[in-house]
Design an enzyme around this catalytic site. Structure first.
Site, PDB file in Angstrom:
ATOM      1  N   LYS A   9       0.835  -1.200   0.000  1.00 20.31           N
ATOM      2  CA  LYS A   9       0.000   0.000   0.000  1.00 20.31           C
ATOM      3  C   LYS A   9       0.878   1.260   0.000  1.00 20.31           C
ATOM      4  O   LYS A   9       2.110   1.174   0.155  1.00 20.31           O
ATOM      5  CB  LYS A   9      -0.916  -0.040   1.225  1.00 20.31           C
ATOM      6  CG  LYS A   9      -1.909  -1.216   1.233  1.00 20.31           C
ATOM      7  CD  LYS A   9      -2.949  -0.973   2.324  1.00 20.31           C
ATOM      8  CE  LYS A   9      -3.501  -2.249   2.901  1.00 20.31           C
ATOM      9  NZ  LYS A   9      -4.432  -1.982   4.025  1.00 20.31           N
ATOM     10  N   TYR A  49     -12.461  -2.052  -2.575  1.00 21.23           N
ATOM     11  CA  TYR A  49     -12.917  -1.998  -1.176  1.00 21.23           C
ATOM     12  C   TYR A  49     -14.441  -1.930  -1.063  1.00 21.23           C
ATOM     13  O   TYR A  49     -14.964  -1.486  -0.030  1.00 21.23           O
ATOM     14  CB  TYR A  49     -12.255  -0.827  -0.453  1.00 21.23           C
ATOM     15  CG  TYR A  49     -10.827  -1.131   0.019  1.00 21.23           C
ATOM     16  CD1 TYR A  49     -10.539  -2.299   0.751  1.00 21.23           C
ATOM     17  CD2 TYR A  49      -9.782  -0.258  -0.240  1.00 21.23           C
ATOM     18  CE1 TYR A  49      -9.258  -2.575   1.190  1.00 21.23           C
ATOM     19  CE2 TYR A  49      -8.480  -0.541   0.203  1.00 21.23           C
ATOM     20  CZ  TYR A  49      -8.237  -1.698   0.918  1.00 21.23           C
ATOM     21  OH  TYR A  49      -6.955  -1.972   1.367  1.00 21.23           O
ATOM     22  N   ASN A 112      -1.225  -0.022   7.553  1.00 19.38           N
ATOM     23  CA  ASN A 112      -0.764  -1.380   7.857  1.00 19.38           C
ATOM     24  C   ASN A 112      -0.066  -2.074   6.684  1.00 19.38           C
ATOM     25  O   ASN A 112      -0.028  -3.297   6.608  1.00 19.38           O
ATOM     26  CB  ASN A 112      -1.902  -2.212   8.461  1.00 19.38           C
ATOM     27  CG  ASN A 112      -3.062  -2.416   7.510  1.00 19.38           C
ATOM     28  OD1 ASN A 112      -3.004  -1.992   6.360  1.00 19.38           O
ATOM     29  ND2 ASN A 112      -4.098  -3.075   7.985  1.00 19.38           N
ATOM     30  N   HIS A 115      -1.976  -5.227   1.622  1.00 18.60           N
ATOM     31  CA  HIS A 115      -3.290  -5.877   1.484  1.00 18.60           C
ATOM     32  C   HIS A 115      -3.041  -7.297   1.004  1.00 18.60           C
ATOM     33  O   HIS A 115      -2.145  -7.528   0.190  1.00 18.60           O
ATOM     34  CB  HIS A 115      -4.151  -5.148   0.446  1.00 18.60           C
ATOM     35  CG  HIS A 115      -5.335  -5.976   0.019  1.00 18.60           C
ATOM     36  ND1 HIS A 115      -6.516  -5.989   0.728  1.00 18.60           N
ATOM     37  CD2 HIS A 115      -5.487  -6.868  -0.997  1.00 18.60           C
ATOM     38  CE1 HIS A 115      -7.348  -6.848   0.153  1.00 18.60           C
ATOM     39  NE2 HIS A 115      -6.761  -7.391  -0.905  1.00 18.60           N
ATOM     40  N   GLU A 126     -10.164 -10.418  -6.979  1.00 24.73           N
ATOM     41  CA  GLU A 126      -9.220  -9.295  -6.911  1.00 24.73           C
ATOM     42  C   GLU A 126      -8.165  -9.392  -8.019  1.00 24.73           C
ATOM     43  O   GLU A 126      -7.793  -8.378  -8.616  1.00 24.73           O
ATOM     44  CB  GLU A 126      -8.559  -9.261  -5.528  1.00 24.73           C
ATOM     45  CG  GLU A 126      -9.537  -8.842  -4.439  1.00 24.73           C
ATOM     46  CD  GLU A 126      -9.002  -8.960  -3.011  1.00 24.73           C
ATOM     47  OE1 GLU A 126      -9.749  -8.616  -2.093  1.00 24.73           O
ATOM     48  OE2 GLU A 126      -7.847  -9.411  -2.828  1.00 24.73           O
TER      49      GLU A 126
HETATM   50  P1  DAT Z   1      -7.265  -6.719   6.020  1.00 24.42           P
HETATM   51  O1  DAT Z   1      -6.520  -5.635   5.279  1.00 24.42           O
HETATM   52  O2  DAT Z   1      -6.405  -7.347   7.083  1.00 24.42           O
HETATM   53  O3  DAT Z   1      -7.895  -7.728   5.111  1.00 24.42           O
HETATM   54  P2  DAT Z   1      -9.947  -5.645   6.411  1.00 24.42           P
HETATM   55  O4  DAT Z   1     -10.292  -6.250   5.094  1.00 24.42           O
HETATM   56  O5  DAT Z   1     -10.826  -5.963   7.572  1.00 24.42           O
HETATM   57  O6  DAT Z   1      -8.447  -5.998   6.830  1.00 24.42           O
HETATM   58  O7  DAT Z   1      -9.916  -4.063   6.282  1.00 24.42           O
HETATM   59  C1  DAT Z   1      -9.331  -3.478   5.138  1.00 24.42           C
HETATM   60  C2  DAT Z   1      -8.468  -2.329   5.580  1.00 24.42           C
HETATM   61  O8  DAT Z   1      -9.291  -1.322   6.168  1.00 24.42           O
HETATM   62  C3  DAT Z   1      -7.445  -2.683   6.661  1.00 24.42           C
HETATM   63  O9  DAT Z   1      -6.262  -3.229   6.130  1.00 24.42           O
HETATM   64  C4  DAT Z   1      -7.216  -1.374   7.296  1.00 24.42           C
HETATM   65  C5  DAT Z   1      -8.569  -0.683   7.213  1.00 24.42           C
HETATM   66  N1  DAT Z   1      -9.334  -0.843   8.455  1.00 24.42           N
HETATM   67  C6  DAT Z   1      -9.964  -1.954   8.870  1.00 24.42           C
HETATM   68  N2  DAT Z   1     -10.548  -1.748  10.052  1.00 24.42           N
HETATM   69  C7  DAT Z   1     -10.272  -0.466  10.379  1.00 24.42           C
HETATM   70  C8  DAT Z   1     -10.593   0.365  11.479  1.00 24.42           C
HETATM   71  N3  DAT Z   1     -11.318  -0.071  12.505  1.00 24.42           N
HETATM   72  N4  DAT Z   1     -10.129   1.652  11.462  1.00 24.42           N
HETATM   73  C9  DAT Z   1      -9.392   2.111  10.427  1.00 24.42           C
HETATM   74  N5  DAT Z   1      -9.063   1.378   9.361  1.00 24.42           N
HETATM   75  C10 DAT Z   1      -9.491   0.111   9.337  1.00 24.42           C
HETATM   76 MG    MG Z   2      -9.436  -7.539   3.769  1.00 26.55          MG
END
Ligand code: DAT
Ligand code: MG
Length: 151
Positions: A9, A49, A112, A115, A126
């Site tokens: 990212k 997303y 973080n 992805h 994807e």
């Molecule tokens: P991942 O990237 O581990 O698959 P996810 O699909 O649940 O996680 O969420 C996508 C992204 O959205 C994640 O990498 C970071 C952001 N995100 C998720 N939960 C969040 C939160 N509570 N506050 C801010 N950003 C968040």
């Molecule tokens: Mg995810």
């Protein structure tokens, strides 16, 4: 062979961590099947997303992922989806296992680093969203038998 979709990212790109991320996946034994360094359009970000639309962090997530170029990749291997998620670590970096990318290089959930697809079905969707079939490479790696081999 199972494939997964991985992004470095914008924070990872800006911090000079593309090589580190690639290195972790390479050393794990996953095999690169496609890669491109690219900006992310609003349209692509919203499709990628879509599952998070309506969540409180959605707008910020779109802004973040479109803020700078990303390194989009396809990696393949045995249980590639689960293996890559493990190498990345938990979504919230403070919960990520030591030795994982998010543990070693991140502190904030909104920064973080990577992805990774969360299921084989989502990986397929994807990969076809981000790559055309001609951008994916099928190749014989000289170490394949030493990594993918079974006794
Ligand atoms: P991942 O990237 O581990 O698959 P996810 O699909 O649940 O996680 O969420 C996508 C992204 O959205 C994640 O990498 C970071 C952001 N995100 C998720 N939960 C969040 C939160 N509570 N506050 C801010 N950003 C968040
Ligand atoms: Mg995810």
């Amino acid at each position: 062979m199972e494939r997964t979709f991985i992004l470095v990212k914008p924070d990872g790109v800006q911090r000079g961590l593309i090589g580190e991320v690639i290195s972790r996946f390479e050393k794990r034994g996953l095999k690169l099947a496609g890669a491109k360094f690219m900006p992310v359009s609003q349209e692509l970000a919203k499709k990628h997303y879509a599952i998070h639309k309506g969540k409180p962090f959605y707008e910020g997530l779109i802004k973040y992922i479109t803020s700078a170029p990303v390194m989009a990749m396809v990696w393949e291997g045995t249980n590639a989806v689960a293996a890559a998620r493990q190498t990345m670590g938990a979504t919230r970096p403070w919960e990520a296992a030591p030795g994982s990318l998010r543990h070693d290089f991140a502190l904030e959930v909104g920064r973080n680093l990577t992805h990774g697809s969360d299921s084989v079905k989502n990986a397929e969707a994807e990969i076809s969203l981000w790559f055309s079939p001609s951008e994916l490479v099928e190749w014989k790696r000289c170490s394949d038998d030493w990594i993918f081999g079974q006794n």
